[in-house]
Design an enzyme around this catalytic site. Structure first.
Site, PDB file in Angstrom:
ATOM      1  N   LYS A 280       0.823  -1.209   0.000  1.00  0.00           N
ATOM      2  CA  LYS A 280       0.000   0.000   0.000  1.00  0.00           C
ATOM      3  C   LYS A 280       0.862   1.266   0.000  1.00  0.00           C
ATOM      4  O   LYS A 280       0.662   2.174  -0.804  1.00  0.00           O
ATOM      5  CB  LYS A 280      -0.936   0.029   1.232  1.00  0.00           C
TER       6      LYS A 280
ATOM      7  N   ARG B 111      -9.745   0.675   8.790  1.00  0.00           N
ATOM      8  CA  ARG B 111      -9.371  -0.700   9.110  1.00  0.00           C
ATOM      9  C   ARG B 111     -10.472  -1.429   9.862  1.00  0.00           C
ATOM     10  O   ARG B 111     -10.296  -2.598  10.199  1.00  0.00           O
ATOM     11  CB  ARG B 111      -8.105  -0.686   9.986  1.00  0.00           C
TER      12      ARG B 111
ATOM     13  N   ARG C 266      11.537  -5.455   4.959  1.00  0.00           N
ATOM     14  CA  ARG C 266      11.237  -4.035   4.721  1.00  0.00           C
ATOM     15  C   ARG C 266      12.143  -3.093   5.512  1.00  0.00           C
ATOM     16  O   ARG C 266      12.445  -3.314   6.669  1.00  0.00           O
ATOM     17  CB  ARG C 266       9.780  -3.751   5.116  1.00  0.00           C
TER      18      ARG C 266
ATOM     19  N   ARG D  95      11.259  -1.091  11.075  1.00  0.00           N
ATOM     20  CA  ARG D  95      10.165  -0.896  12.031  1.00  0.00           C
ATOM     21  C   ARG D  95      10.226  -1.968  13.107  1.00  0.00           C
ATOM     22  O   ARG D  95      10.420  -3.142  12.794  1.00  0.00           O
ATOM     23  CB  ARG D  95       8.820  -0.957  11.311  1.00  0.00           C
TER      24      ARG D  95
ATOM     25  N   ARG E  56      -0.924  -8.928  13.547  1.00  0.00           N
ATOM     26  CA  ARG E  56      -1.443  -7.964  12.571  1.00  0.00           C
ATOM     27  C   ARG E  56      -2.300  -8.649  11.507  1.00  0.00           C
ATOM     28  O   ARG E  56      -3.313  -8.106  11.085  1.00  0.00           O
ATOM     29  CB  ARG E  56      -0.278  -7.201  11.921  1.00  0.00           C
TER      30      ARG E  56
HETATM   31  P1  ADP Z   1       1.074  -2.099   7.810  1.00  0.00           P
HETATM   32  O1  ADP Z   1      -0.041  -1.907   6.840  1.00  0.00           O
HETATM   33  O2  ADP Z   1       2.412  -2.260   7.172  1.00  0.00           O
HETATM   34  O3  ADP Z   1       0.770  -3.160   8.819  1.00  0.00           O
HETATM   35  P2  ADP Z   1       0.695   0.557   9.094  1.00  0.00           P
HETATM   36  O4  ADP Z   1       1.853   1.462   9.069  1.00  0.00           O
HETATM   37  O5  ADP Z   1      -0.481   0.882   8.235  1.00  0.00           O
HETATM   38  O6  ADP Z   1       1.269  -0.874   8.780  1.00  0.00           O
HETATM   39  O7  ADP Z   1       0.165   0.391  10.573  1.00  0.00           O
HETATM   40  C1  ADP Z   1       1.029   0.105  11.649  1.00  0.00           C
HETATM   41  C2  ADP Z   1       0.223  -0.029  12.946  1.00  0.00           C
HETATM   42  O8  ADP Z   1      -0.431   1.226  13.241  1.00  0.00           O
HETATM   43  C3  ADP Z   1      -0.912  -1.045  12.921  1.00  0.00           C
HETATM   44  O9  ADP Z   1      -0.467  -2.351  13.235  1.00  0.00           O
HETATM   45  C4  ADP Z   1      -1.845  -0.479  14.006  1.00  0.00           C
HETATM   46  O10 ADP Z   1      -1.357  -0.761  15.306  1.00  0.00           O
HETATM   47  C5  ADP Z   1      -1.723   1.016  13.798  1.00  0.00           C
HETATM   48  N1  ADP Z   1      -2.718   1.552  12.835  1.00  0.00           N
HETATM   49  C6  ADP Z   1      -2.456   2.132  11.632  1.00  0.00           C
HETATM   50  N2  ADP Z   1      -3.581   2.521  11.028  1.00  0.00           N
HETATM   51  C7  ADP Z   1      -4.604   2.163  11.861  1.00  0.00           C
HETATM   52  C8  ADP Z   1      -6.035   2.267  11.791  1.00  0.00           C
HETATM   53  N3  ADP Z   1      -6.645   2.826  10.719  1.00  0.00           N
HETATM   54  N4  ADP Z   1      -6.758   1.797  12.835  1.00  0.00           N
HETATM   55  C9  ADP Z   1      -6.167   1.241  13.907  1.00  0.00           C
HETATM   56  N5  ADP Z   1      -4.838   1.105  14.035  1.00  0.00           N
HETATM   57  C10 ADP Z   1      -4.051   1.558  13.024  1.00  0.00           C
HETATM   58  P1  ADP Z   2       2.200  -1.849   3.215  1.00  0.00           P
HETATM   59  O1  ADP Z   2       2.201  -0.341   3.198  1.00  0.00           O
HETATM   60  O2  ADP Z   2       0.982  -2.425   2.558  1.00  0.00           O
HETATM   61  O3  ADP Z   2       2.445  -2.417   4.573  1.00  0.00           O
HETATM   62  P2  ADP Z   2       4.788  -1.579   1.805  1.00  0.00           P
HETATM   63  O4  ADP Z   2       4.498  -0.720   0.636  1.00  0.00           O
HETATM   64  O5  ADP Z   2       5.482  -0.984   2.971  1.00  0.00           O
HETATM   65  O6  ADP Z   2       3.412  -2.306   2.292  1.00  0.00           O
HETATM   66  O7  ADP Z   2       5.599  -2.852   1.265  1.00  0.00           O
HETATM   67  C1  ADP Z   2       6.052  -3.886   2.144  1.00  0.00           C
HETATM   68  C2  ADP Z   2       7.421  -4.381   1.688  1.00  0.00           C
HETATM   69  O8  ADP Z   2       7.285  -5.081   0.447  1.00  0.00           O
HETATM   70  C3  ADP Z   2       8.445  -3.264   1.422  1.00  0.00           C
HETATM   71  O9  ADP Z   2       9.713  -3.744   1.800  1.00  0.00           O
HETATM   72  C4  ADP Z   2       8.369  -3.048  -0.098  1.00  0.00           C
HETATM   73  O10 ADP Z   2       9.619  -2.600  -0.633  1.00  0.00           O
HETATM   74  C5  ADP Z   2       8.037  -4.447  -0.591  1.00  0.00           C
HETATM   75  N1  ADP Z   2       7.147  -4.449  -1.775  1.00  0.00           N
HETATM   76  C6  ADP Z   2       6.099  -3.620  -2.029  1.00  0.00           C
HETATM   77  N2  ADP Z   2       5.479  -3.956  -3.172  1.00  0.00           N
HETATM   78  C7  ADP Z   2       6.174  -5.034  -3.680  1.00  0.00           C
HETATM   79  C8  ADP Z   2       6.005  -5.861  -4.850  1.00  0.00           C
HETATM   80  N3  ADP Z   2       5.038  -5.641  -5.723  1.00  0.00           N
HETATM   81  N4  ADP Z   2       6.890  -6.882  -5.016  1.00  0.00           N
HETATM   82  C9  ADP Z   2       7.879  -7.114  -4.123  1.00  0.00           C
HETATM   83  N5  ADP Z   2       8.083  -6.371  -3.019  1.00  0.00           N
HETATM   84  C10 ADP Z   2       7.238  -5.351  -2.774  1.00  0.00           C
END
Ligand code: ADP
Ligand code: ADP
Ligand code: ZN
Length: 213
Positions: free
Chosen positions: A13, A87, A126, A160, A171
Site C-alpha cells: 500500500k 481498518r 522491509r 520498524r 497484525r
Molecule cells: P502495515 O499496513 O504495514 O501493517 P501501518 O503502518 O499501516 O502498517 O500500521 C502500523 C500499525 O499502526 C498497525 O499495526 C496499528 O497498530 C496502527 N494503525 C495504523 N492505522 C490504523 C487504523 N486505521 N486503525 C487502527 N490502528 C491503526
Molecule cells: P504496506 O504499506 O501495505 O504495509 P509496503 O508498501 O510498505 O506495504 O511494502 C512492504 C514491503 O514489500 C516493502 O519492503 C516493499 O519494498 C516491498 N514491496 C512492495 N510492493 C512489492 C512488490 N510488488 N513486489 C515485491 N516487493 C514489494
C-alpha cells in the site's frame, strides 16, 4: 479523485501510494505514518499507541478518525489516498461521514491481494528512509548504494520494530477479523477494484492505473 488502498500488512500500500503521489499529485494519508510521527514527537497520544502498535493490535477508532478529520481540512491536491485507513467497519462509516462533511466523495477502493507467505517475506525484509520515507526491501527493492537512500541521498535507513514475525501474526489476525469485512462493504457500494498485488512493483502500479482510469 479520492481512493482507499486496502490490503493486509505488507501488501504494498505505502509503495503504491508514493507512486500515485508522484504521478497524480495525490495526497497520501497513512494513519500508520501519522501514529509513528506522534510517537517520535513524544506526544501523550504517541506514548499510548506505541505499545499497541508494537504488539500488532489496532489502536482505537477514535484516535485514527481524529487524525484523518484533521487532515481532511487541509489541501487535497489531486485527491486523497487513504493508506491503512479505514481498518474497521466503524472507521469506514466515519470516513463516509467525514468525506460528506468536507464536501468530498470516495471514488474507488483498490484491494491489493497478496497471500500470507509473500507478506511474511515482504514484512521481514522491509526498511525505509527515515528522511524522505522511501520504502525499500532487502531482496526485491534494495537501495543502489547500501545504506544510502536513492531518492534523497541521506543515510538514515530504519527498520520498524513491529516488522517481526510475532507481531505480524497478530497484525494478520487483526486484518482478517476486523479489516477484511470492508471488502464486502465496499463491494456492496460498487467501489471495490481488486488488483493482483503479487506482481512486481511496476506491474502492480500498471494494474492500479488501469482500474483507476
Ligand atoms: P502495515 O499496513 O504495514 O501493517 P501501518 O503502518 O499501516 O502498517 O500500521 C502500523 C500499525 O499502526 C498497525 O499495526 C496499528 O497498530 C496502527 N494503525 C495504523 N492505522 C490504523 C487504523 N486505521 N486503525 C487502527 N490502528 C491503526
Ligand atoms: P504496506 O504499506 O501495505 O504495509 P509496503 O508498501 O510498505 O506495504 O511494502 C512492504 C514491503 O514489500 C516493502 O519492503 C516493499 O519494498 C516491498 N514491496 C512492495 N510492493 C512489492 C512488490 N510488488 N513486489 C515485491 N516487493 C514489494
Ligand atoms: Zn530518502
Amino acid at each position: 479523485m479520492n481512493i482507499i488502498l486496502l490490503g493486509p500488512p505488507g501488501a504494498g500500500k505505502g509503495t503504491q501510494a508514493r507512486r500515485l503521489v508522484d504521478e497524480r499529485n495525490m495526497i497520501q494519508l497513512s494513519t500508520g505514518d501519522m501514529l509513528r510521527e506522534a510517537h517520535t514527537s513524544g506526544t501523550e497520544m504517541g506514548k499510548v499507541v506505541a505499545e499497541i502498535m508494537g504488539a500488532g493490535k489496532l489502536v482505537t477508532d477514535e484516535i485514527v478518525i481524529g487524525l484523518i478529520d484533521e487532515k481532511l481540512r487541509g489541501e487535497n491536491g489531486g485527491g486523497f489516498i487513504f493508506d491503512g485507513f479505514p481498518r474497521t467497519l466503524a472507521q469506514a462509516d466515519s470516513l463516509a461521514e467525514l468525506l460528506e462533511k468536507h464536501g468530498q466523495t470516495l471514488d474507488a477502493v483498490v484491494e491489493m491481494r497478496v497471500d500470507d507467505e509473500a507478506l511474511v517475506a515482504r514484512i521481514t525484509g522491509r526498511f525505509t528512509c527515515g528522511n524522505c520515507g522511501e520504502v525499500y526491501h532487502k531482496v526485491t527493492k534494495p537501495s543502489k548504494v547500501e545504506g544510502t537512500c536513492d531518492v534523497c541521498g541521506q543515510q538514515q535507513m530504519k527498520f520498524r520494530t513491529d516488522d517481526n514475525e510475532e507481531s505480524l501474526r497478530t497484525r494478520l489476525m487483526e486484518y482478517y477479523k476486523k479489516t477484511s469485512p470492508l471488502i464486502g462493504y465496499y463491494y456492496a457500494k460498487a467501489l471495490l477494484k481488486p488488483v493482483n498485488g503479487l506482481g512486481e512493483i511496476e506491474e502492480v502500479a500498471a494494474e492500479i492505473s488501469t482500474v483507476l482510469g
